[in-house]
Design a protein around this motif. Sequence first.
Motif, PDB file in Angstrom:
ATOM      1  N   ALA A  59       0.842  -1.192   0.000  1.00  0.00           N
ATOM      2  CA  ALA A  59       0.000   0.000   0.000  1.00  0.00           C
ATOM      3  C   ALA A  59       0.879   1.244   0.000  1.00  0.00           C
ATOM      4  CB  ALA A  59      -0.928   0.000   1.200  1.00  0.00           C
ATOM      5  N   LYS A  60       0.543   2.158  -0.876  1.00  0.00           N
ATOM      6  CA  LYS A  60       1.279   3.418  -0.947  1.00  0.00           C
ATOM      7  C   LYS A  60       0.637   4.410   0.009  1.00  0.00           C
ATOM      8  CE  LYS A  60       2.027   2.506  -5.790  1.00  0.00           C
ATOM      9  NZ  LYS A  60       0.849   1.936  -6.383  1.00  0.00           N
ATOM     10  N   GLU A  61       1.342   5.488   0.236  1.00  0.00           N
ATOM     11  CA  GLU A  61       0.880   6.480   1.200  1.00  0.00           C
ATOM     12  C   GLU A  61      -0.429   7.136   0.757  1.00  0.00           C
ATOM     13  OE1 GLU A  61       2.823  10.465   2.920  1.00  0.00           O
ATOM     14  OE2 GLU A  61       4.113   8.721   2.935  1.00  0.00           O
ATOM     15  N   ASN A  62      -0.644   7.274  -0.555  1.00  0.00           N
ATOM     16  CA  ASN A  62      -1.843   7.961  -1.016  1.00  0.00           C
ATOM     17  C   ASN A  62      -2.992   7.003  -1.327  1.00  0.00           C
ATOM     18  OD1 ASN A  62      -0.624   6.815  -3.215  1.00  0.00           O
ATOM     19  ND2 ASN A  62      -0.744   8.597  -4.533  1.00  0.00           N
ATOM     20  N   ASP A  63      -2.815   5.697  -1.061  1.00  0.00           N
ATOM     21  CA  ASP A  63      -3.893   4.733  -1.258  1.00  0.00           C
ATOM     22  C   ASP A  63      -4.954   4.911  -0.184  1.00  0.00           C
ATOM     23  OD1 ASP A  63      -2.784   3.592  -3.500  1.00  0.00           O
ATOM     24  OD2 ASP A  63      -1.779   1.995  -2.400  1.00  0.00           O
ATOM     25  N   LYS A  91     -17.854   7.774  -4.330  1.00  0.00           N
ATOM     26  CA  LYS A  91     -17.966   8.409  -5.654  1.00  0.00           C
ATOM     27  C   LYS A  91     -17.321   9.784  -5.646  1.00  0.00           C
ATOM     28  CE  LYS A  91     -22.108   6.125  -7.406  1.00  0.00           C
ATOM     29  NZ  LYS A  91     -23.513   6.289  -7.771  1.00  0.00           N
ATOM     30  N   ALA A  92     -17.515  10.536  -4.566  1.00  0.00           N
ATOM     31  CA  ALA A  92     -16.917  11.872  -4.467  1.00  0.00           C
ATOM     32  C   ALA A  92     -15.395  11.795  -4.362  1.00  0.00           C
ATOM     33  CB  ALA A  92     -17.487  12.608  -3.258  1.00  0.00           C
ATOM     34  N   ILE A  93     -14.891  10.833  -3.610  1.00  0.00           N
ATOM     35  CA  ILE A  93     -13.439  10.703  -3.452  1.00  0.00           C
ATOM     36  C   ILE A  93     -12.778  10.313  -4.765  1.00  0.00           C
ATOM     37  CG2 ILE A  93     -11.633   9.299  -2.359  1.00  0.00           C
ATOM     38  CD1 ILE A  93     -13.400   9.200   0.149  1.00  0.00           C
ATOM     39  N   TYR A  94     -13.394   9.397  -5.498  1.00  0.00           N
ATOM     40  CA  TYR A  94     -12.787   8.851  -6.716  1.00  0.00           C
ATOM     41  C   TYR A  94     -13.248   9.549  -7.994  1.00  0.00           C
ATOM     42  CZ  TYR A  94     -10.664   5.042  -4.139  1.00  0.00           C
ATOM     43  OH  TYR A  94      -9.894   4.313  -3.289  1.00  0.00           O
ATOM     44  N   ASN A 124     -20.506  -0.572  -6.617  1.00  0.00           N
ATOM     45  CA  ASN A 124     -21.514   0.362  -7.139  1.00  0.00           C
ATOM     46  C   ASN A 124     -20.977   1.785  -7.245  1.00  0.00           C
ATOM     47  OD1 ASN A 124     -23.357  -1.707  -7.297  1.00  0.00           O
ATOM     48  ND2 ASN A 124     -24.388  -1.202  -5.388  1.00  0.00           N
ATOM     49  N   ALA A 125     -19.966   2.103  -6.454  1.00  0.00           N
ATOM     50  CA  ALA A 125     -19.362   3.438  -6.512  1.00  0.00           C
ATOM     51  C   ALA A 125     -18.422   3.585  -7.701  1.00  0.00           C
ATOM     52  CB  ALA A 125     -18.620   3.732  -5.211  1.00  0.00           C
ATOM     53  N   GLY A 126     -18.215   2.502  -8.445  1.00  0.00           N
ATOM     54  CA  GLY A 126     -17.379   2.579  -9.645  1.00  0.00           C
ATOM     55  C   GLY A 126     -15.918   2.250  -9.419  1.00  0.00           C
ATOM     56  N   ILE A 127     -15.600   1.675  -8.285  1.00  0.00           N
ATOM     57  CA  ILE A 127     -14.208   1.294  -8.001  1.00  0.00           C
ATOM     58  C   ILE A 127     -14.008  -0.121  -8.518  1.00  0.00           C
ATOM     59  CG2 ILE A 127     -12.516   0.945  -6.175  1.00  0.00           C
ATOM     60  CD1 ILE A 127     -14.177   3.018  -4.549  1.00  0.00           C
ATOM     61  N   ASN A 128     -13.041  -0.271  -9.438  1.00  0.00           N
ATOM     62  CA  ASN A 128     -12.894  -1.550 -10.113  1.00  0.00           C
ATOM     63  C   ASN A 128     -11.799  -2.443  -9.540  1.00  0.00           C
ATOM     64  OD1 ASN A 128     -10.744  -0.065 -10.998  1.00  0.00           O
ATOM     65  ND2 ASN A 128     -11.475   0.157 -13.084  1.00  0.00           N
ATOM     66  N   LYS A 129     -11.008  -1.954  -8.597  1.00  0.00           N
ATOM     67  CA  LYS A 129      -9.973  -2.787  -7.972  1.00  0.00           C
ATOM     68  C   LYS A 129     -10.096  -2.686  -6.461  1.00  0.00           C
ATOM     69  CE  LYS A 129      -6.368  -2.443 -11.481  1.00  0.00           C
ATOM     70  NZ  LYS A 129      -4.973  -2.031 -11.717  1.00  0.00           N
ATOM     71  N   MET A 130     -10.103  -3.864  -5.809  1.00  0.00           N
ATOM     72  CA  MET A 130     -10.178  -3.872  -4.352  1.00  0.00           C
ATOM     73  C   MET A 130      -9.185  -4.886  -3.812  1.00  0.00           C
ATOM     74  SD  MET A 130     -13.303  -4.747  -1.750  1.00  0.00           S
ATOM     75  CE  MET A 130     -14.340  -3.512  -2.439  1.00  0.00           C
ATOM     76  N   GLY A 131      -8.357  -4.448  -2.897  1.00  0.00           N
ATOM     77  CA  GLY A 131      -7.416  -5.334  -2.227  1.00  0.00           C
ATOM     78  C   GLY A 131      -7.906  -5.613  -0.822  1.00  0.00           C
ATOM     79  N   MET A 132      -7.717  -6.839  -0.381  1.00  0.00           N
ATOM     80  CA  MET A 132      -8.115  -7.225   0.970  1.00  0.00           C
ATOM     81  C   MET A 132      -6.862  -7.230   1.847  1.00  0.00           C
ATOM     82  SD  MET A 132     -11.345  -7.774   0.562  1.00  0.00           S
ATOM     83  CE  MET A 132     -11.892  -8.693   1.947  1.00  0.00           C
ATOM     84  N   VAL A 133      -6.920  -6.514   2.969  1.00  0.00           N
ATOM     85  CA  VAL A 133      -5.787  -6.412   3.877  1.00  0.00           C
ATOM     86  C   VAL A 133      -5.930  -7.459   4.958  1.00  0.00           C
ATOM     87  CG1 VAL A 133      -4.540  -4.899   5.446  1.00  0.00           C
ATOM     88  CG2 VAL A 133      -5.635  -3.945   3.421  1.00  0.00           C
ATOM     89  N   THR A 134      -4.896  -8.288   5.142  1.00  0.00           N
ATOM     90  CA  THR A 134      -4.874  -9.316   6.182  1.00  0.00           C
ATOM     91  C   THR A 134      -3.527  -9.286   6.881  1.00  0.00           C
ATOM     92  OG1 THR A 134      -4.025 -10.992   4.673  1.00  0.00           O
ATOM     93  CG2 THR A 134      -6.425 -10.845   4.895  1.00  0.00           C
TER      94      THR A 134
END
Length: 140
Positions: A59-63, A91-94, A124-134
Amino acid sequence: MAFSNNSNDSDTVLAEINVTPLVDVMLVLLIIFMVAAPLIQQQVDVELPQTQAKQSINAKENDIILIVDKYKKVHIQGQTIALDRLESKLKAIYANKKNKEIFLQADKTIPYGFVVQIMALVKNAGINKMGMVTDGPEQS
């Protein structure tokens, strides 16, 4: 008017600004802010599930990390967001970002159905990539 270093000449004014103290103070302030900035970030206590996989996501600092705590409260960038406002907030953030990627960090005690509901809102917000943090395997 000519300037000279002769001390007998009373009309001569030799004015030099000494910037060394100013630079010293600015460097000290810079160091203080650099040290204090990471401490200011608000942390949400989340007990992550353990996995055997090696860390593959850096994860980068701006993620942006979407955190779901054990009380089913959703946090983004240190702010608690109501579940019904999550999609519009994302939606507003991205809106102006090309790379629509987010990381989901959910407490291991949260029911699977609730996590899926969060994932659906993110999609639904239009975010096409999601990483799961474990958490990775514990070192002994």
